[in-house]
Design a protein around this motif. Structure first.
Motif, PDB file in Angstrom:
ATOM      1  N   VAL A 161       3.167  16.824  18.617  1.00 45.91           N
ATOM      2  CA  VAL A 161       3.287  17.729  17.674  1.00 45.91           C
ATOM      3  C   VAL A 161       2.716  17.229  16.395  1.00 45.91           C
ATOM      4  N   THR A 162       2.097  17.820  15.579  1.00 47.11           N
ATOM      5  CA  THR A 162       1.274  17.532  14.158  1.00 47.11           C
ATOM      6  C   THR A 162       1.826  18.537  13.374  1.00 47.11           C
ATOM      7  N   LEU A 163       2.136  18.006  12.023  1.00 48.06           N
ATOM      8  CA  LEU A 163       3.022  19.094  11.202  1.00 48.06           C
ATOM      9  C   LEU A 163       2.376  18.727   9.768  1.00 48.06           C
ATOM     10  N   LEU A 164       0.972  18.442   9.906  1.00 50.33           N
ATOM     11  CA  LEU A 164       0.153  18.229   8.517  1.00 50.33           C
ATOM     12  C   LEU A 164      -1.255  18.527   8.864  1.00 50.33           C
ATOM     13  N   PRO A 165      -2.018  19.539   8.209  1.00 48.12           N
ATOM     14  CA  PRO A 165      -3.338  19.872   8.942  1.00 48.12           C
ATOM     15  C   PRO A 165      -4.330  18.797   8.982  1.00 48.12           C
ATOM     16  N   SER A 166      -4.361  17.814   8.111  1.00 50.70           N
ATOM     17  CA  SER A 166      -5.170  16.697   8.253  1.00 50.70           C
ATOM     18  C   SER A 166      -4.757  15.752   9.355  1.00 50.70           C
ATOM     19  N   LEU A 167      -3.796  15.542   9.751  1.00 50.67           N
ATOM     20  CA  LEU A 167      -3.217  14.808  10.936  1.00 50.67           C
ATOM     21  C   LEU A 167      -3.715  15.763  12.126  1.00 50.67           C
ATOM     22  N   GLN A 204      -9.265  26.190  18.121  1.00 52.33           N
ATOM     23  CA  GLN A 204      -8.434  26.436  19.317  1.00 52.33           C
ATOM     24  C   GLN A 204      -6.917  26.039  18.912  1.00 52.33           C
ATOM     25  N   LEU A 205      -6.508  25.625  17.816  1.00 57.21           N
ATOM     26  CA  LEU A 205      -5.464  25.092  17.342  1.00 57.21           C
ATOM     27  C   LEU A 205      -4.417  26.492  17.004  1.00 57.21           C
ATOM     28  N   LYS A 206      -5.312  27.477  16.666  1.00 55.02           N
ATOM     29  CA  LYS A 206      -4.660  28.846  16.252  1.00 55.02           C
ATOM     30  C   LYS A 206      -3.868  29.524  17.695  1.00 55.02           C
ATOM     31  N   ALA A 207      -4.040  28.833  18.768  1.00 53.95           N
ATOM     32  CA  ALA A 207      -3.368  29.234  20.053  1.00 53.95           C
ATOM     33  C   ALA A 207      -2.284  28.605  20.178  1.00 53.95           C
ATOM     34  N   LEU A 208      -1.774  27.355  19.478  1.00 50.23           N
ATOM     35  CA  LEU A 208      -0.604  26.600  19.809  1.00 50.23           C
ATOM     36  C   LEU A 208       0.518  27.302  18.927  1.00 50.23           C
ATOM     37  N   PRO A 209       1.645  26.992  19.572  1.00 49.92           N
ATOM     38  CA  PRO A 209       2.917  27.267  18.871  1.00 49.92           C
ATOM     39  C   PRO A 209       2.780  26.776  17.595  1.00 49.92           C
ATOM     40  N   GLN A 210       3.228  27.551  16.618  1.00 50.40           N
ATOM     41  CA  GLN A 210       3.311  27.307  15.121  1.00 50.40           C
ATOM     42  C   GLN A 210       4.831  27.150  14.758  1.00 50.40           C
ATOM     43  N   LEU A 211       4.867  25.935  14.045  1.00 48.18           N
ATOM     44  CA  LEU A 211       6.103  25.324  13.934  1.00 48.18           C
ATOM     45  C   LEU A 211       6.740  25.415  12.489  1.00 48.18           C
ATOM     46  N   GLY A 212       6.228  26.455  11.696  1.00 51.04           N
ATOM     47  CA  GLY A 212       6.630  26.642  10.446  1.00 51.04           C
ATOM     48  C   GLY A 212       5.967  25.621   9.407  1.00 51.04           C
ATOM     49  N   GLY A 247     -10.738  13.145  19.637  1.00 56.59           N
ATOM     50  CA  GLY A 247     -11.119  13.605  21.121  1.00 56.59           C
ATOM     51  C   GLY A 247      -9.711  13.901  21.750  1.00 56.59           C
ATOM     52  N   ALA A 248      -8.756  14.192  21.125  1.00 53.57           N
ATOM     53  CA  ALA A 248      -7.261  14.265  21.735  1.00 53.57           C
ATOM     54  C   ALA A 248      -6.814  15.637  21.571  1.00 53.57           C
ATOM     55  N   CYS A 249      -7.598  16.611  21.300  1.00 55.90           N
ATOM     56  CA  CYS A 249      -7.066  18.027  21.052  1.00 55.90           C
ATOM     57  C   CYS A 249      -6.221  18.516  22.003  1.00 55.90           C
ATOM     58  N   ASP A 250      -6.570  18.199  23.272  1.00 53.82           N
ATOM     59  CA  ASP A 250      -6.054  18.840  24.399  1.00 53.82           C
ATOM     60  C   ASP A 250      -4.264  18.260  24.445  1.00 53.82           C
ATOM     61  N   ARG A 251      -4.267  17.332  23.762  1.00 56.36           N
ATOM     62  CA  ARG A 251      -2.623  16.717  23.722  1.00 56.36           C
ATOM     63  C   ARG A 251      -1.757  17.288  22.850  1.00 56.36           C
ATOM     64  N   LEU A 252      -2.430  18.071  21.911  1.00 53.00           N
ATOM     65  CA  LEU A 252      -1.598  18.734  20.929  1.00 53.00           C
ATOM     66  C   LEU A 252      -0.677  19.964  21.629  1.00 53.00           C
ATOM     67  N   VAL A 253       0.580  20.156  21.429  1.00 50.89           N
ATOM     68  CA  VAL A 253       1.452  21.272  21.995  1.00 50.89           C
ATOM     69  C   VAL A 253       2.029  22.038  21.164  1.00 50.89           C
ATOM     70  N   GLY A 254       1.870  21.578  19.663  1.00 47.48           N
ATOM     71  CA  GLY A 254       2.551  22.398  18.547  1.00 47.48           C
ATOM     72  C   GLY A 254       1.869  22.047  17.140  1.00 47.48           C
TER      73      GLY A 254
END
Length: 288
Positions: free
Chosen positions: A43-49, A74-82, A57-64
């Motif tokens: 989970v990343t909570l900062l756009p730059s991260l 493709q990040l727009k399809a992930l759960p948005q966590l506030g 090359g690890a975008c597919d590991r992001l779950v939120g």
């Protein structure tokens, strides 16, 4: 043949054991975070991260992600966590991440740790920070891509500088981050890019990276060119005294779209693109 297969099996077990080897990563708090293996659910909570994880090359590991992480698409399809500062803790926990990456300013670090999550605090604020965070993420992810990613960023900023006409060099620039007004000073990553482009920032490093300015400061500084987002540019010419600023009087104002502004204000792998946007503005509006 049997011996060969046995050797391959032994090698495979050894590689698996190596891949699962626990390691410590020291984050920006100076805290050593122990990871049993490179995280596969992040989970990343900062756009730059978010952008940096993808660049490695690890975008597919992001779950939120936080609500502002919107690139790559493709990040727009992930759960948005506030928001990154005060995100939805319950939603984060429900995703069962192996690691949560967030900024120093986040208010949920200790709470997430108390719930048993691995938390890494990483927040780039300068060009050197961007390189360091990429290296740290490379270590976390086990991707070995950071040197190449940084070379592309650095070369892109240099190319943008070389593209500028001589007439744009030395222009005095005001970069407004928002209409409060907060400005990008010399010591910010935006200021560092402007310096590499060969122009002069009217906001000195002594005022801090992103100081809140008295609007009269800009009037007195009388910049040659203004860079601003369309989000905060409305009514700029009508601000008290601003009609006399050279940049306003001569129409030397670059109004960046919302999408362009996202690129410009994020210290991450798109800094080369930000430099190209600034260079294009300087080339178009900076002719004297």
């Amino acid at each position: 043949m049997h011996a060969f297969r046995s050797s391959l099996a032994a090698l495979g077990l050894a590689l698996c054991a190596f891949g699962a080897h626990a390691f410590d990563v020291v984050d920006e708090r100076g805290v050593a975070v122990n990871l049993p293996q490179p995280p596969q659910r992040i989970v990343t909570l900062l756009p730059s991260l978010s952008e940096s994880v993808c660049a490695l090359g690890a975008c597919d590991r992001l779950v939120g992600v936080d609500r502002y992480s919107n690139s790559p698409a493709q990040l727009k399809a992930l759960p948005q966590l506030g928001g990154g500062i005060d995100p939805n803790v319950e939603a984060i926990v429900a995703l069962k991440p192996d690691a949560v990456l967030l900024a120093k300013s986040s208010r949920v670090t200790q709470r997430l740790e108390a719930l048993g999550l691995k938390v890494l605090v990483l927040e780039p604020k300068s060009h050197a920070d961007v390189r360091r965070v990429l290296d740290k993420l490379d270590q976390v992810l086990g991707t070995h891509e950071a040197p190449k990613v940084w070379r592309v960023i650095d070369a892109g900023v240099s190319a943008a500088a070389q593209s500028l006409p001589a007439s744009a060099k030395g222009l005095r620039v005001y970069f407004e981050v928002n209409s409060t007004p907060y400005a990008a000073g010399e010591s910010s990553f935006i200021g560092e890019t402007l310096a590499r482009l060969g122009v002069k920032n009217i906001v000195p490093a002594s005022l801090g990276p992103f100081p809140k300015l008295n609007p009269e400061y800009v009037v007195r500084a009388n910049p040659d060119l203004i860079m601003v987002s369309v989000r905060s540019a409305q009514g700029l010419e009508q601000r008290p005294g601003w009609g006399g600023i050279r940049a306003v009087r001569e129409g030397r104002i670059c109004r960046f779209s919302a999408e362009e502004s996202d690129v410009l204000v994020r210290p991450g792998p798109r800094m080369d693109e930000a430099a190209r946007l600034m260079a294009q503005c300087l080339g178009d509006k900076g002719k004297r």
